[in-house]
Design a protein around this motif. Structure first.
Motif, PDB file in Angstrom:
ATOM      1  N   SER B  54       0.832  -1.208   0.000  1.00 43.60           N
ATOM      2  CA  SER B  54       0.000   0.000   0.000  1.00 43.60           C
ATOM      3  C   SER B  54       0.866   1.256   0.000  1.00 43.60           C
ATOM      4  O   SER B  54       2.078   1.202   0.147  1.00 43.60           O
ATOM      5  N   VAL B  91      -5.742  -7.175   4.511  1.00 43.92           N
ATOM      6  CA  VAL B  91      -4.666  -6.893   3.555  1.00 43.92           C
ATOM      7  C   VAL B  91      -4.896  -5.543   2.896  1.00 43.92           C
ATOM      8  O   VAL B  91      -6.002  -5.239   2.453  1.00 43.92           O
ATOM      9  N   THR B  92      -3.852  -4.729   2.824  1.00 43.56           N
ATOM     10  CA  THR B  92      -3.955  -3.439   2.134  1.00 43.56           C
ATOM     11  C   THR B  92      -3.043  -3.430   0.926  1.00 43.56           C
ATOM     12  O   THR B  92      -2.063  -4.165   0.861  1.00 43.56           O
ATOM     13  N   VAL B  95      -1.041  -6.140  -4.364  1.00 40.75           N
ATOM     14  CA  VAL B  95      -0.012  -7.046  -3.870  1.00 40.75           C
ATOM     15  C   VAL B  95       1.239  -6.828  -4.714  1.00 40.75           C
ATOM     16  O   VAL B  95       1.240  -7.095  -5.915  1.00 40.75           O
ATOM     17  N   VAL B 116     -10.383 -13.555   4.919  1.00 40.70           N
ATOM     18  CA  VAL B 116      -9.483 -12.577   4.313  1.00 40.70           C
ATOM     19  C   VAL B 116     -10.295 -11.352   3.903  1.00 40.70           C
ATOM     20  O   VAL B 116     -11.293 -11.470   3.196  1.00 40.70           O
ATOM     21  N   ALA B 118      -9.888  -7.523   2.197  1.00 44.96           N
ATOM     22  CA  ALA B 118      -9.000  -6.577   1.508  1.00 44.96           C
ATOM     23  C   ALA B 118      -9.514  -5.167   1.733  1.00 44.96           C
ATOM     24  O   ALA B 118     -10.699  -4.896   1.588  1.00 44.96           O
ATOM     25  N   GLY B 123      -6.573  -2.837  -2.929  1.00 44.46           N
ATOM     26  CA  GLY B 123      -6.787  -4.235  -2.589  1.00 44.46           C
ATOM     27  C   GLY B 123      -7.848  -4.869  -3.480  1.00 44.46           C
ATOM     28  O   GLY B 123      -7.861  -6.077  -3.698  1.00 44.46           O
ATOM     29  N   TYR B 124      -8.746  -4.020  -4.004  1.00 46.98           N
ATOM     30  CA  TYR B 124      -9.818  -4.522  -4.852  1.00 46.98           C
ATOM     31  C   TYR B 124      -9.297  -4.853  -6.250  1.00 46.98           C
ATOM     32  O   TYR B 124      -9.498  -5.950  -6.753  1.00 46.98           O
ATOM     33  N   GLY B 138      -5.077  -6.589  -7.497  1.00 46.65           N
ATOM     34  CA  GLY B 138      -5.833  -6.767  -6.249  1.00 46.65           C
ATOM     35  C   GLY B 138      -5.420  -7.999  -5.456  1.00 46.65           C
ATOM     36  O   GLY B 138      -4.742  -8.899  -5.956  1.00 46.65           O
ATOM     37  N   VAL B 139      -5.869  -8.040  -4.203  1.00 47.68           N
ATOM     38  CA  VAL B 139      -5.517  -9.140  -3.304  1.00 47.68           C
ATOM     39  C   VAL B 139      -6.090 -10.467  -3.825  1.00 47.68           C
ATOM     40  O   VAL B 139      -5.506 -11.537  -3.649  1.00 47.68           O
ATOM     41  N   VAL B 145     -10.535 -13.978  -1.353  1.00 46.37           N
ATOM     42  CA  VAL B 145     -10.930 -12.870  -0.479  1.00 46.37           C
ATOM     43  C   VAL B 145     -12.401 -12.994  -0.089  1.00 46.37           C
ATOM     44  O   VAL B 145     -13.245 -13.289  -0.926  1.00 46.37           O
ATOM     45  N   TYR B 148     -14.357  -7.128   0.390  1.00 42.88           N
ATOM     46  CA  TYR B 148     -13.575  -5.955   0.007  1.00 42.88           C
ATOM     47  C   TYR B 148     -14.193  -4.728   0.656  1.00 42.88           C
ATOM     48  O   TYR B 148     -15.409  -4.538   0.594  1.00 42.88           O
TER      49      TYR B 148
END
Ligand code: SF4
Lengths: 523, 169
Positions: B54, B91-92, B95, B116, B118, B123-124, B138-139, B145, B148
């Motif tokens: 991030s 998670v931010t 990735v 999980v 995001a 993250g999206y 995105g994650v 995930v 979101y």
């Protein structure tokens, strides 16, 4: 151009066969044959200049090879030295001999652009991790930045220490708190740190390459996300570089609004970090108090600027939106409460012996070391270096409203925190003054992209320190290269020096007192 | 000490009721957890945060959820240093390529059942950073995930509302 700069240029002319380069706007610039790249640095060092940034650009689209650039600053004088390198086997003489600050910047140039710094003491990559394939250089034009990189086997050669009782503690990349990732490796004897080595680059997301694929407005949004805690400062720095290259002058009212946002960003981050330092010495009471105060400023931001962090409030040519008189009243009212509360908290902070016990003498960065490493921002000011781009590069409105810049010389956690206490006060004063003297008029100048081949250079004092951008316009209009130099690039290495001899449990406190950006560094 | 006590009394309780979020700020994806398990997470969910690349804007707002005004702990939401104790992986960021492996390892180190979540537009779908040689987007490109939370960055109330929706279903 003043007498001193003329003098330097004369010396460079005599000894380095220099020629003036008019393509760089926003700083004096000259070109030297690549063999003299380091000699020019030596002359500038003798004249008291510091190395502020070093970077490279792939200039294939202009029909030549690579450019390697170094920016030097001394007081109000800014000078950019450029050398052209051939496309095959490009190399340049290292600056590390004269400036330790070049150490990581040149490793980065070698890792991402594939130019060889001749005579550099450390050939290990930087940002580029050991599992990247050989021979890929993302910043080169021939590299397609949209495709994923493969992964190969590889190991990083850490500096090691041996001896009786020496042991290693690896930490990260995922850290304990809500913070960014990076790897730290300590060598310790008992509790004492004898060496710290950082490995960064984990949040490298290809920002500099990404700039080259974006239009100007989108690029400004990206600049605002290089380091979220400094969104205003980075956006201003990007816009100033582009505006310099395109001859655009934002209206005076826009300058005031930009500065108000910049100072508010300084206040929020300082409040948060002073609180976080208290948290790291287990004084949670003050942590909660400072966090509550910070929340107050963020909410006023949301009310007035429409965003808690003021993201995208800065636009090319000025600012995105004007403020109403009511908004100014809200800011002034907010500052009034803030100042009273802040002073109460500072008195508690000052009076507390257990605070004193932990922060005095911890994590000392000696003034000599700070100077040698080219450290910037509040970190430099806490170690006796009175550097501030608002004074050295007084972009409007700071030319008319100069801040008083505090400096301490003890270089410890206390000094870094105290400089920031003083800065909260000074920023509050500045905001009041800027609002009182608010000029009328528009808040955004008409703006068109710079001419091909021109580049703009800018320096802005964010809350963390001096941010530098250099934006070069490509043939046909887009961005050929956007160089970002966050203050963290200069300051990370200083943390390694400051923690030596401290105990391992004090590391989080020392680290917090520097609070460097990983994202701004890794790009 | 007197000053501290004085300040405590002057401050009083600053914690506010949570602002309800607008629906659109959270996207529930994935299968989530069985109701019975979620019930157990309710009022006691330990979160391990991983910044996978991030700009640190999302971190600022996640930290703010712990400040006295939002006080995430009153909902039983706490942040833990060890993935071994964690129920939710937050998670931010997009990735980054250099964080892919540490992110997977953190996920693997968490005991099941786990969720999980995001945080942020990055993250999206990678946000302004997109997908590139250095960013995997995105994650969802790395882990499955469950939800979101949108925004750049989402506000602390968005984040808390999002988390509560994930936990409470
Ligand atoms: S969503 Fe916005 S604030 Fe969050 S990491 Fe991405 S750019 Fe930064």
């Amino acid at each position: 151009m003043n007498g001193k700069l003329n003098d330097i240029l004369k010396q460079l002319l005599e000894r380095c066969a220099v020629s003036m380069d008019a393509s760089v706007c926003g700083a004096a610039a000259c070109e030297v044959p690549s063999g003299f790249f380091s000699d020019a640095g030596k002359i500038l060092k003798a004249a008291g200049f510091r190395l502020a940034a070093e970077w490279a650009s792939d200039e294939t689209l202009f029909g030549r090879g690579f450019g390697v650039y170094a920016a030097y600053i001394e007081g109000r004088d800014h000078i950019v030295i450029k050398s052209l390198l051939p496309p095959d086997d490009p190399a340049f003489p290292t600056l590390t001999r004269h400036f330790p600050a070049a150490y990581r910047m040149e490793r980065q140039i070698a890792s991402l652009m594939g130019l060889k710094p001749d005579g550099h003491p450390d050939p290990r990559p930087w940002i580029r991790h050991e599992d990247w394939p050989e021979g890929v250089f993302p910043l080169r034009k021939s590299f397609d930045g949209t495709k994923p990189l493969g992964r190969v086997e590889g190991t990083y050669r850490w500096v090691s220490a041996e001896g009786e009782g020496v042991f290693e503690i690896p930490v990260g990349p995922v850290h304990a708190g809500i913070i960014e990732p990076g790897h730290f490796r300590f060598q310790a004897v008992g509790e004492d740190i004898i060496n710290l080595e950082e490995k960064l680059g984990y949040v490298h997301k290809g920002i500099e390459k990404r700039f080259e694929a974006l239009g100007w407005e989108e690029a400004a949004r990206l600049a605002a996300r290089v380091s979220g805690d400094s969104t205003v400062a980075h956006a201003i720095a990007f816009c100033m570089a582009v505006e310099a290259a395109s001859g655009c002058v934002p209206p005076p009212r826009a300058g005031h609004l930009r500065a108000i946002m910049l100072e508010r960003e300084r206040i929020t981050n300082h409040l948060g970090d002073i609180g976080a330092i208290c948290n790291d010495i287990a004084f949670t009471f003050l942590h909660c108090q400072f966090a509550t105060l910070r929340e107050r400023v963020l909410r006023t931001n949301r009310k007035v600027f429409g965003h808690r962090l003021m993201m995208d409030g800065i636009a090319l040519g000025g600012v995105a939106a004007d403020l109403s008189d009511d908004a100014f009243v809200a800011i002034i009212d907010d500052l009034h409460v803030l100042s009273i509360e802040f002073e109460r908290l500072v008195r508690i902070y000052e009076d507390n012996p257990s605070v004193e016990d932990r922060i005095y003498g911890a994590g000392v960065l000696e003034p000599d070391a700070a100077k040698a490493l080219g450290v910037v921002g509040f970190t430099a000011r806490a170690s006796g270096q009175r550097l501030d781009a608002r004074i050295e590069n007084p972009f409007p409105p700071y030319d008319k409203f100069p801040p008083t810049v505090p400096a301490l010389s003890s270089g410890d956690v206390h000094a870094r925190a105290w400089v920031r206490v003083e800065e909260v006060r000074e920023s509050s004063r500045l905001i009041r003054e800027l609002i009182r003297e608010m000029p009328e008029g528009s808040v955004r100048a008409g703006w068109s992209g710079p001419l091909s081949g021109l580049s703009g250079f800018s320096v802005v004092e964010g809350w963390r320190g001096e941010i530098i951008y250099w934006v070069q316009c490509a043939p046909g209009g887009g961005i050929n290269r956007c160089m970002v130099r966050d203050p963290s690039t200069m300051n990370w290495v200083a943390l390694e020096q400051a923690v030596k001899g401290n105990i391992v449990p004090d590391f989080p406190l020392c680290n917090k007192s520097f609070n460097q950006s990983y994202s701004g560094h890794d790009l | 000490m007197l000053k501290i006590l004085h300040q405590i009394f002057r401050t009083g309780i600053v914690t506010e009721p949570l602002d309800p979020a607008e629906e659109a700020k959270v996207t529930l994806a994935g299968a989530g957890l069985e109701k019975a398990v979620r019930k157990r997470f309710r009022r006691s969910a330990a979160i391990r945060l991983v910044d996978a690349g991030s700009c640190n804007g999302c971190e600022l707002e996640i930290s703010a959820t712990c400040n006295p005004v939002y006080d995430a702990e009153r909902f039983g939401i706490s942040f833990t240093a060890s993935p071994r104790f964690a129920d939710i992986l937050l998670v931010t960021g997009p990735v980054s390529r250099n964080m892919e492996v540490p992110l997977r390892r953190t996920y693997d180190a968490m005991p099941s059942p786990k969720l999980v979540v995001a945080v942020g537009d990055c993250g999206y779908n990678g946000g302004v950073f997109g997908s590139s040689y250095a960013s995997l987007g995105g994650v969802g490109s790395v882990l499955s995930v469950d939800a979101y939370i949108h925004g750049c960055p989402p506000t602390p109330s968005d984040i808390l509302n999002g988390l509560l929706r994930v936990i409470e279903g």
